[in-house]
Write a protein that holds these residues in place. Sequence first.
Motif, PDB file in Angstrom:
ATOM      1  N   LEU A   1     -66.974  33.623 -12.347  1.00  0.00           N
ATOM      2  CA  LEU A   1     -67.568  34.021 -13.636  1.00  0.00           C
ATOM      3  C   LEU A   1     -67.233  35.482 -13.924  1.00  0.00           C
ATOM      4  CD1 LEU A   1     -71.097  32.351 -13.336  1.00  0.00           C
ATOM      5  CD2 LEU A   1     -69.345  31.775 -15.041  1.00  0.00           C
ATOM      6  N   ILE A   2     -67.324  36.293 -12.872  1.00  0.00           N
ATOM      7  CA  ILE A   2     -67.018  37.726 -13.031  1.00  0.00           C
ATOM      8  C   ILE A   2     -65.527  37.907 -13.304  1.00  0.00           C
ATOM      9  CG2 ILE A   2     -66.882  39.923 -11.784  1.00  0.00           C
ATOM     10  CD1 ILE A   2     -69.548  39.120 -10.415  1.00  0.00           C
ATOM     11  N   ALA A   3     -64.709  37.251 -12.491  1.00  0.00           N
ATOM     12  CA  ALA A   3     -63.246  37.407 -12.618  1.00  0.00           C
ATOM     13  C   ALA A   3     -62.776  37.013 -14.011  1.00  0.00           C
ATOM     14  CB  ALA A   3     -62.541  36.571 -11.544  1.00  0.00           C
ATOM     15  N   ASN A   4     -63.451  36.031 -14.620  1.00  0.00           N
ATOM     16  CA  ASN A   4     -63.051  35.578 -15.955  1.00  0.00           C
ATOM     17  C   ASN A   4     -63.684  36.381 -17.083  1.00  0.00           C
ATOM     18  OD1 ASN A   4     -61.308  33.034 -15.752  1.00  0.00           O
ATOM     19  ND2 ASN A   4     -62.916  32.668 -14.261  1.00  0.00           N
ATOM     20  N   GLY A   5     -64.483  37.364 -16.717  1.00  0.00           N
ATOM     21  CA  GLY A   5     -65.115  38.189 -17.742  1.00  0.00           C
ATOM     22  C   GLY A   5     -66.286  37.499 -18.431  1.00  0.00           C
ATOM     23  N   PHE A   6     -66.887  36.500 -17.762  1.00  0.00           N
ATOM     24  CA  PHE A   6     -68.022  35.790 -18.353  1.00  0.00           C
ATOM     25  C   PHE A   6     -69.365  36.408 -17.938  1.00  0.00           C
ATOM     26  CE2 PHE A   6     -65.124  31.820 -18.213  1.00  0.00           C
ATOM     27  CZ  PHE A   6     -64.503  32.237 -19.393  1.00  0.00           C
ATOM     28  N   LEU A   7     -69.297  37.120 -16.825  1.00  0.00           N
ATOM     29  CA  LEU A   7     -70.515  37.737 -16.289  1.00  0.00           C
ATOM     30  C   LEU A   7     -70.146  39.185 -15.986  1.00  0.00           C
ATOM     31  CD1 LEU A   7     -73.393  36.942 -15.230  1.00  0.00           C
ATOM     32  CD2 LEU A   7     -72.319  36.526 -12.998  1.00  0.00           C
ATOM     33  N   ARG A   8     -70.979  40.134 -16.470  1.00  0.00           N
ATOM     34  CA  ARG A   8     -70.650  41.519 -16.118  1.00  0.00           C
ATOM     35  C   ARG A   8     -71.740  42.104 -15.228  1.00  0.00           C
ATOM     36  NH1 ARG A   8     -69.948  45.926 -20.342  1.00  0.00           N
ATOM     37  NH2 ARG A   8     -71.056  47.244 -18.856  1.00  0.00           N
ATOM     38  N   PHE A   9     -71.371  43.180 -14.544  1.00  0.00           N
ATOM     39  CA  PHE A   9     -72.371  43.804 -13.662  1.00  0.00           C
ATOM     40  C   PHE A   9     -72.318  45.314 -13.840  1.00  0.00           C
ATOM     41  CE2 PHE A   9     -68.412  43.250 -11.378  1.00  0.00           C
ATOM     42  CZ  PHE A   9     -68.218  44.451 -10.717  1.00  0.00           C
ATOM     43  N   ASP A  10     -73.490  45.922 -13.922  1.00  0.00           N
ATOM     44  CA  ASP A  10     -73.612  47.372 -14.044  1.00  0.00           C
ATOM     45  C   ASP A  10     -74.528  47.865 -12.936  1.00  0.00           C
ATOM     46  OD1 ASP A  10     -72.322  47.986 -16.765  1.00  0.00           O
ATOM     47  OD2 ASP A  10     -73.652  46.307 -17.239  1.00  0.00           O
ATOM     48  N   PRO A  11     -74.216  49.015 -12.375  1.00  0.00           N
ATOM     49  CA  PRO A  11     -75.059  49.510 -11.275  1.00  0.00           C
ATOM     50  C   PRO A  11     -76.501  49.737 -11.719  1.00  0.00           C
ATOM     51  CG  PRO A  11     -73.497  51.184 -12.029  1.00  0.00           C
ATOM     52  CD  PRO A  11     -73.100  49.909 -12.685  1.00  0.00           C
ATOM     53  N   ILE A  12     -77.438  49.453 -10.835  1.00  0.00           N
ATOM     54  CA  ILE A  12     -78.852  49.765 -11.083  1.00  0.00           C
ATOM     55  C   ILE A  12     -79.092  51.211 -10.639  1.00  0.00           C
ATOM     56  CG2 ILE A  12     -81.232  49.256 -10.371  1.00  0.00           C
ATOM     57  CD1 ILE A  12     -80.493  46.339 -10.142  1.00  0.00           C
TER      58      ILE A  12
ATOM     59  N   LEU B   1     -72.923  46.746  -1.053  1.00  0.00           N
ATOM     60  CA  LEU B   1     -73.373  48.101  -0.726  1.00  0.00           C
ATOM     61  C   LEU B   1     -74.302  48.699  -1.785  1.00  0.00           C
ATOM     62  CD1 LEU B   1     -69.944  49.487   0.584  1.00  0.00           C
ATOM     63  CD2 LEU B   1     -71.903  48.697   1.936  1.00  0.00           C
ATOM     64  N   ALA B   2     -74.238  48.165  -3.009  1.00  0.00           N
ATOM     65  CA  ALA B   2     -75.091  48.714  -4.078  1.00  0.00           C
ATOM     66  C   ALA B   2     -75.742  47.558  -4.840  1.00  0.00           C
ATOM     67  CB  ALA B   2     -74.259  49.575  -5.025  1.00  0.00           C
ATOM     68  N   PHE B   3     -76.813  47.901  -5.574  1.00  0.00           N
ATOM     69  CA  PHE B   3     -77.496  46.904  -6.399  1.00  0.00           C
ATOM     70  C   PHE B   3     -76.938  46.919  -7.820  1.00  0.00           C
ATOM     71  CE2 PHE B   3     -80.914  47.664  -3.230  1.00  0.00           C
ATOM     72  CZ  PHE B   3     -81.150  46.356  -2.843  1.00  0.00           C
ATOM     73  N   PHE B   4     -76.854  45.729  -8.425  1.00  0.00           N
ATOM     74  CA  PHE B   4     -76.301  45.634  -9.777  1.00  0.00           C
ATOM     75  C   PHE B   4     -77.187  44.807 -10.694  1.00  0.00           C
ATOM     76  CE2 PHE B   4     -72.813  46.688  -7.034  1.00  0.00           C
ATOM     77  CZ  PHE B   4     -72.144  47.667  -7.754  1.00  0.00           C
ATOM     78  N   ARG B   5     -77.019  45.095 -11.968  1.00  0.00           N
ATOM     79  CA  ARG B   5     -77.726  44.317 -12.995  1.00  0.00           C
ATOM     80  C   ARG B   5     -76.665  43.452 -13.679  1.00  0.00           C
ATOM     81  NH1 ARG B   5     -80.723  48.205 -14.755  1.00  0.00           N
ATOM     82  NH2 ARG B   5     -82.596  47.406 -13.746  1.00  0.00           N
ATOM     83  N   TYR B   6     -76.925  42.157 -13.702  1.00  0.00           N
ATOM     84  CA  TYR B   6     -75.942  41.225 -14.264  1.00  0.00           C
ATOM     85  C   TYR B   6     -76.296  40.881 -15.702  1.00  0.00           C
ATOM     86  CZ  TYR B   6     -74.312  40.707  -9.502  1.00  0.00           C
ATOM     87  OH  TYR B   6     -73.798  40.957  -8.251  1.00  0.00           O
ATOM     88  N   SER B   7     -75.242  40.637 -16.509  1.00  0.00           N
ATOM     89  CA  SER B   7     -75.511  40.146 -17.862  1.00  0.00           C
ATOM     90  C   SER B   7     -74.398  39.203 -18.299  1.00  0.00           C
ATOM     91  CB  SER B   7     -75.649  41.318 -18.839  1.00  0.00           C
ATOM     92  OG  SER B   7     -74.557  42.196 -18.705  1.00  0.00           O
ATOM     93  N   ALA B   8     -74.763  38.250 -19.164  1.00  0.00           N
ATOM     94  CA  ALA B   8     -73.773  37.311 -19.697  1.00  0.00           C
ATOM     95  C   ALA B   8     -72.974  38.031 -20.783  1.00  0.00           C
ATOM     96  CB  ALA B   8     -74.493  36.105 -20.293  1.00  0.00           C
ATOM     97  N   THR B   9     -71.668  37.840 -20.800  1.00  0.00           N
ATOM     98  CA  THR B   9     -70.853  38.471 -21.851  1.00  0.00           C
ATOM     99  C   THR B   9     -70.738  37.503 -23.043  1.00  0.00           C
ATOM    100  OG1 THR B   9     -68.803  37.528 -21.025  1.00  0.00           O
ATOM    101  CG2 THR B   9     -69.466  39.662 -20.110  1.00  0.00           C
ATOM    102  N   THR B  10     -70.278  38.035 -24.175  1.00  0.00           N
ATOM    103  CA  THR B  10     -70.071  37.186 -25.346  1.00  0.00           C
ATOM    104  C   THR B  10     -69.065  36.084 -25.019  1.00  0.00           C
ATOM    105  OG1 THR B  10     -70.289  39.250 -26.527  1.00  0.00           O
ATOM    106  CG2 THR B  10     -69.689  37.340 -27.845  1.00  0.00           C
ATOM    107  N   ALA B  11     -68.003  36.482 -24.292  1.00  0.00           N
ATOM    108  CA  ALA B  11     -66.992  35.484 -23.907  1.00  0.00           C
ATOM    109  C   ALA B  11     -67.619  34.386 -23.053  1.00  0.00           C
ATOM    110  CB  ALA B  11     -65.861  36.162 -23.138  1.00  0.00           C
ATOM    111  N   GLY B  12     -68.540  34.802 -22.188  1.00  0.00           N
ATOM    112  CA  GLY B  12     -69.220  33.835 -21.316  1.00  0.00           C
ATOM    113  C   GLY B  12     -70.054  32.864 -22.125  1.00  0.00           C
ATOM    114  N   ILE B  13     -70.781  33.401 -23.112  1.00  0.00           N
ATOM    115  CA  ILE B  13     -71.657  32.554 -23.928  1.00  0.00           C
ATOM    116  C   ILE B  13     -70.812  31.566 -24.741  1.00  0.00           C
ATOM    117  CG2 ILE B  13     -73.346  32.604 -25.824  1.00  0.00           C
ATOM    118  CD1 ILE B  13     -74.221  35.388 -24.568  1.00  0.00           C
TER     119      ILE B  13
END
Length: 468
Positions: A381-392, A354-366
């Motif tokens: 990836l998201i569930a494990n906290g490796f990828l985060r998403f913030d609304p655009i 329903l909305a657009f998001f900006r994804y970023s790799a987390t430190t844990a992911g790296i």
Amino acid sequence: MKHVDPDDIRMLFSRAMSDMYRAEVPQYDVLLELIADVNDETLRRDPDLKTSLERAGELDRLNLERHGAIRLGTAQELAAIRRVFAVMGMHPVGYYDLSVAGIPVHSTAFRPINDESLRRSPFRVFASLLRLELIEDEGLRAEATAILAARRILTPRAIELVSTYERQGSLTMEQAEEFVREALETFRWNGEATVAAETYNRLNDAHRLIADVVSFKGPHINHLTPRTLDIDAAQAEMPKRGIAPKAVIEGPPRRKCAILLRQTSFKALEESVAFKNATGVTVAGAHTARFGEIEQRGAALTPKGRKIYDELLASVHRAVQVGSSGANADYAMELAQRFETLPDDWSTLRAQGLAFFRYSATTAGIEAARRDNLPRSIEALIANGFLRFDPIVYEDFLPVSAAGIFQSNLDGDAQHGYGEGANRAVFEEALGQPVLDECDLYARAEKASLDAALDELGLGGVALKSIV
Ligand code: OOG
Ligand code: NI
């Protein structure tokens, strides 16, 4: 020779517009003070918000204006203004038809279109083109057309500098500063009408907006809009400081997850105007057009989310007539209630597309990537906290809200019903190019962020289960 980035020219320009408008409309200065106070108070109450704004580099520019609006009279003016805004890295995005709301204009927003430019200076201009063909009286239409054909809204030097920019691909600092000074002249209020009081009155009777566009030397800036962190508090505070707000806040209701755009404004002020009658004698009169607005932005919705928004809003408008006496509280309640069906947490908004998001790799992911320990699906990836998403953030406008903002400053005016609907092709022809599609821009920003994040996790090009 050092050349200036269009983003910097836009920054110079928005600052110059702000200074000019504060001097021209004293109530606007009071509004800016109010916004600064409400923003300070909101940050004091919400230290997390303060930290996140600080991290995003937003704190310093919090109280800068986010948009302004102008109204143009002819196709040539719209095309010329497009070239002026291009110098400042502002491009036409979106088409808004306001004739359906009884306002004889159609519009676009000139704005920066990439992430970095938006971050540096998100200033944009809502630009409307008068639709003279909607004036019913043929004689009046011809008269208005002739008046507009005779005026020149840009200074000769501004035109030269636009050509210089187009030829060189950029301006030097000296040229940029001169360009901003010259461009400012186009948007300056000029209390000397170009028409007689009698003509003004006839234009005004056809529509207040027609008189506003046709009777003056150019497209005076009619409002500027700073950003507030709490629009409900700002709306409540206005009367306490002697400012008369419009009846309701336009847009979605207050929510945990802010979406799209919420706006309110104060009523336009009466300003004195000098009319010249046929014998050259000056006659004093008045005109009301210029006001102040505030905005609070939330997440950009996907076409699917936007459809739900439009339908919910339409159902609210069918249920409660805004502006009828006593209906304002009902409206706010109806709005809040009906919007309860739209999910109000980011995970669901994302999962349902329903909305657009900006994804970023987390430190844990790296770190997990270094151990080659990453799951092969976006969801995991998201569930494990490796990828985060913030609304655009939504960077555009809303036609129903824009109509509400227009209308709040035309009060007392009879409702006009313009049968003719949108005419995007005519608008784009006047503009000299198609408008950009806002959804396309958000979708691209989302995809670019996801690609970059996956690259950072070493998953670029790896087949993954899709997002939604
Ligand atoms: C423009 C009104 C619309 C907005 O923010 O939606 C607008 C105008 O009054 O010219 O500015
Ligand atoms: Ni506005």
